[in-house]
Design a protein around this motif. Structure first.
Motif, PDB file in Angstrom:
ATOM      1  N   SER A  41       1.843   8.734  -3.824  1.00 35.93           N
ATOM      2  CA  SER A  41       1.370   7.629  -4.671  1.00 35.93           C
ATOM      3  C   SER A  41       2.286   7.509  -5.881  1.00 35.93           C
ATOM      4  CB  SER A  41      -0.015   7.922  -5.236  1.00 35.93           C
ATOM      5  OG  SER A  41      -0.972   8.022  -4.256  1.00 35.93           O
ATOM      6  N   ALA A  42       2.038   6.474  -6.662  1.00 33.70           N
ATOM      7  CA  ALA A  42       2.751   6.328  -7.926  1.00 33.70           C
ATOM      8  C   ALA A  42       2.285   7.415  -8.893  1.00 33.70           C
ATOM      9  CB  ALA A  42       2.459   4.958  -8.512  1.00 33.70           C
ATOM     10  N   THR A  47       0.430   2.497 -11.704  1.00 31.32           N
ATOM     11  CA  THR A  47       0.010   1.206 -11.147  1.00 31.32           C
ATOM     12  C   THR A  47      -0.856   0.447 -12.154  1.00 31.32           C
ATOM     13  OG1 THR A  47       0.003   2.326  -9.009  1.00 31.32           O
ATOM     14  CG2 THR A  47      -0.957   0.116  -9.082  1.00 31.32           C
ATOM     15  N   GLU A  75       5.626   3.555  -6.588  1.00 31.31           N
ATOM     16  CA  GLU A  75       5.839   4.428  -5.432  1.00 31.31           C
ATOM     17  C   GLU A  75       7.333   4.595  -5.126  1.00 31.31           C
ATOM     18  OE1 GLU A  75       3.088   2.723  -5.754  1.00 31.31           O
ATOM     19  OE2 GLU A  75       1.493   4.080  -5.088  1.00 31.31           O
ATOM     20  N   PHE A 144       0.781   3.248  -0.092  1.00 26.75           N
ATOM     21  CA  PHE A 144       0.315   2.005  -0.706  1.00 26.75           C
ATOM     22  C   PHE A 144       1.112   0.767  -0.304  1.00 26.75           C
ATOM     23  CE2 PHE A 144       0.426  -0.385  -5.008  1.00 26.75           C
ATOM     24  CZ  PHE A 144      -0.784  -1.022  -4.830  1.00 26.75           C
ATOM     25  N   ARG A 158      -5.595  -1.453  -3.787  1.00 25.37           N
ATOM     26  CA  ARG A 158      -5.649  -0.298  -4.684  1.00 25.37           C
ATOM     27  C   ARG A 158      -6.146   0.953  -3.950  1.00 25.37           C
ATOM     28  NH1 ARG A 158      -5.140  -0.686 -10.061  1.00 25.37           N
ATOM     29  NH2 ARG A 158      -4.479   1.437  -9.689  1.00 25.37           N
ATOM     30  N   GLY A 159      -5.513   2.051  -4.261  1.00 23.08           N
ATOM     31  CA  GLY A 159      -5.893   3.304  -3.604  1.00 23.08           C
ATOM     32  C   GLY A 159      -5.373   3.400  -2.174  1.00 23.08           C
ATOM     33  N   GLY A 160      -4.470   2.488  -1.829  1.00 25.01           N
ATOM     34  CA  GLY A 160      -4.048   2.362  -0.435  1.00 25.01           C
ATOM     35  C   GLY A 160      -3.170   3.473   0.114  1.00 25.01           C
ATOM     36  N   SER A 161      -2.732   4.396  -0.721  1.00 30.45           N
ATOM     37  CA  SER A 161      -1.897   5.490  -0.187  1.00 30.45           C
ATOM     38  C   SER A 161      -2.645   6.342   0.817  1.00 30.45           C
ATOM     39  CB  SER A 161      -1.437   6.442  -1.284  1.00 30.45           C
ATOM     40  OG  SER A 161      -0.893   5.744  -2.320  1.00 30.45           O
TER      41      SER A 161
HETATM   42  N1  ASP Z   1      -0.648   3.637  -6.651  1.00 26.45           N
HETATM   43  C1  ASP Z   1      -1.645   2.853  -5.974  1.00 26.45           C
HETATM   44  C2  ASP Z   1      -2.867   2.685  -6.843  1.00 26.45           C
HETATM   45  O1  ASP Z   1      -2.962   3.226  -7.912  1.00 26.45           O
HETATM   46  C3  ASP Z   1      -1.997   3.392  -4.658  1.00 26.45           C
HETATM   47  C4  ASP Z   1      -2.635   4.754  -4.639  1.00 26.45           C
HETATM   48  O2  ASP Z   1      -2.510   5.509  -5.594  1.00 26.45           O
HETATM   49  O3  ASP Z   1      -3.246   5.098  -3.636  1.00 26.45           O
HETATM   50  O4  ASP Z   1      -3.760   1.962  -6.466  1.00 26.45           O
END
Ligand code: ASP
Ligand code: MG
Length: 408
Positions: A41-42, A47, A75, A144, A158-161
């Motif tokens: 992830s980032a 993000t 990322e 992501f 969001r949260g897609g990793s």
């Molecule tokens: N960096 C992206 C986010 O904050 C993806 C992730 O962290 O999963 O949504």
């Protein structure tokens, strides 16, 4: 020799020290003889910060395509640092971002919430990623992100990793997907709300999806769509710097096909019992008393719902007489309940699908054909992955057929 996908969340790569620890854990795993694919992830809140910057600088005038391109930088940075850190520890590594010809995650052009093209992704993983791990190279892939058919960057939401990790795990035929995050695992409840919360050693995919949708943000619920039953998965804390540490194992699912709704009508007739009393909501412990009595007799409850003046319970027909007797005892011995009635024979139809989570109007599409055919719904209950419909036994087969025709 196992294939392991390790996904590192933002916090777990939040400082240089943590990145090094993460890279070391990957190298240790590799040294054990395993093939490792890394998804990152980032870093930290990159993000969020990018979104804030864009809001302040451009506001609503930013296009989705532009925003996806900007968010991608998070990322794109983290994979470069992670890959270089792994190399500094003596193992060959390659970072892969959407501009790289080896990029595997192919999507449609819905830039901020892209839909994955499974076939194209599978093809790209076979062609590029499998080849890398076979050569002993550790690929470090941006979580992501996706790439559409035109070559533009997309994001998986969001949260897609987490989605990336399970998707790549599925496509590469991984033995295990490890989600490295800032908690020790999945907790029995939110520890900030109840200090008796404890870590679960194990949870099923179905439970995990329901939990995720009620606010536990440990894992993106869509990620588990790609979890094959035979791929091991766990959530662990970054603090140990060890991919073998115990966290929470995610097991299952018991059903596999995506986009499939499992619809079943249980064979047995059910009976409905309504326990009636005044102002039941304010009377403490009523449900506990009822379920305890029923439990003492070893009877299973197939459904329960509560209202102002009644509590409705569903039992198998063969158990209903017994349930009627014990609950009637309860009614006449106390003064909180007034009466009980044993009602008609009921059919129970249950629907299970991953897709219920993000399908608006699912209840409407179940109830409409029943309404159109004059079938009365006795009771309906729903959770994130399941809907249960109770109708009169005589309507059961027809209702089952109508629902199946509408949804499958
Ligand atoms: N960096 C992206 C986010 O904050 C993806 C992730 O962290 O999963 O949504
Ligand atoms: Mg996350």
């Amino acid at each position: 020799m196992a294939i392991v996908v390790a996904k590192f969340g933002g916090t777990s790569v939040g400082t240089g020290k943590r990145i090094r620890k993460a890279a070391q854990s990957v190298v240790n795993e590799y040294m054990q003889g395993n093939k490792v694919v890394v998804v990152v992830s980032a870093i930290n809140k990159t993000t969020d910060e990018s979104i804030k910057l864009v809001n302040e600088s451009i506001g609503n005038n930013v296009t989705e395509k532009q925003l996806a391109g900007i968010l991608a930088m998070g990322e794109m940075q983290s994979v470069r640092i992670m890959s270089a850190t792994i190399e500094s520890l003596g193992v060959k590594s390659e970072y892969i971002d959407p501009f790289n010809s080896k990029w595997p995650v192919i999507t449609d052009s819905n830039y901020l919430n892209a839909k994955i093209d499974r076939n194209e992704t599978q093809r790209a993983v076979n062609e590029h990623i499998t080849k890398l791990i076979d050569q002993g190279i550790i690929p470090v892939i941006c979580g992501f992100l996706g790439r559409d058919m035109e070559g533009s960057v997309t994001t998986l939401g969001r949260g897609g990793s987490d989605v990336s990790a399970f998707l790549i795990g599925h496509c590469i035929g991984a033995d295990e997907v490890i989600i490295v995050t800032d908690v020790k695992g999945v907790m029995s409840t939110d520890p900030r709300k109840l200090n008796t919360a404890r870590k679960l050693d194990k949870i099923t995919v179905e439970e995990m999806i329901d939990l995720a949708n009620y606010g536990a943000q440990v894992l993106h619920p869509n990620a588990l769509r790609f979890k094959d039953p035979n791929i091991k998965a766990k959530i662990i804390s970054y603090e140990y710097g060890d991919l073998r540490v115990q966290g929470t194992d995610i097991v299952g699912p018991s059903y596999v096909e995506d986009d499939v709704i499992t619809i079943t009508k249980i064979e047995d007739k059910l009976s409905v019992l309504a326990v009636v009393g005044e102002d039941l909501m304010s009377k403490q412990g009523i449900i506990a008393e009822i379920t305890q009595k029923v439990n003492e007799k070893g009877l299973s409850i197939y459904g329960i719902s509560t209202g102002e003046s009644s509590i409705t319970l569903f039992f198998k027909e063969k158990d209903a007489q017994k349930a009627h007797e014990v609950l009637h005892d309860l009614v006449i011995k106390g003064d909180r309940l007034s009466s009980i009635s044993l009602g008609q024979k009921i059919a129970m139809i249950s629907l299970v699908s991953h897709d219920f989570i993000d399908t608006p109007g699912i209840i409407a599409s179940i109830t409409k054909p029943l309404h159109d055919n004059d079938i009365n719904i006795v009771e309906l209950s729903s959770s994130q992955t399941a809907v249960v419909v109770f109708v009169d036994w005589n309507d059961g087969d027809k209702a089952y057929k109508l629902i199946k025709e509408t949804l499958q």
